[in-house]
Design an enzyme around this catalytic site. Structure first.
Site, short mmCIF file in Angstrom:
data_model
loop_
_atom_site.label_atom_id
_atom_site.label_comp_id
_atom_site.label_asym_id
_atom_site.label_seq_id
_atom_site.Cartn_x
_atom_site.Cartn_y
_atom_site.Cartn_z
N SER A 101 74.88 -2.05 91.62
CA SER A 101 73.91 -2.58 90.84
C SER A 101 72.60 -2.99 91.62
O SER A 101 71.57 -3.15 91.44
CB SER A 101 74.19 -3.81 90.29
OG SER A 101 74.62 -4.74 91.20
N CYS A 102 72.85 -2.76 93.09
CA CYS A 102 71.63 -3.01 94.22
C CYS A 102 71.15 -1.73 94.38
O CYS A 102 71.75 -0.74 94.82
CB CYS A 102 72.12 -3.55 95.52
SG CYS A 102 72.99 -5.18 95.31
N VAL A 103 69.81 -1.80 94.52
CA VAL A 103 68.82 -0.77 94.94
C VAL A 103 68.91 -0.25 96.29
O VAL A 103 68.76 -0.99 96.99
CB VAL A 103 67.49 -0.81 94.13
CG1 VAL A 103 66.59 0.67 94.40
CG2 VAL A 103 67.52 -0.94 92.72
#
Length: 103
Positions: A101-103
């Site tokens: 979910s982290c870019v």
């Protein structure tokens, strides 16, 4: 992939500084990683890190919302503990892979 010396031990990290082997993690290593980013870890930080390690080991997906509902801290508190990317930074200091979910 690179090697980095943290807290007196040499560990393998990826290009973003995440540990490649979660078993290399310890609190001293986490503290040194955080210090590089200007963060001084407290007991509350370590509670979050242990929670993330536990959930990741159980195969659960990690989200900011899940941490906010953990009872350790709320979402606002998580942002205060790990400014500029709470889940990204806390995962890094916890010695686990960056969540999808982290870019």
């Amino acid at each position: 992939m690179a090697e980095k010396t943290l807290a007196g031990k040499t560990v393998e990290v990826n290009d973003e500084g995440y540990l490649l082997n979660r078993d290399d993690w310890d609190k001293d290593l986490a503290a040194e990683m955080a210090k590089e980013d200007g963060i001084e870890l407290t007991d509350k930080h370590y509670e979050v890190l242990e929670y993330l390690r536990e959930k990741e080991a159980a195969g659960e997906s990690l989200t900011i919302r899940k941490v906010g509902k953990s009872g350790i801290t709320d979402i606002k508190g998580l942002y205060q503990l790990f400014p500029g990317g709470p889940l990204k930074l806390s995962s890094k200091y916890a010695g686990i892979a960056k969540p999808a979910s982290c870019v």
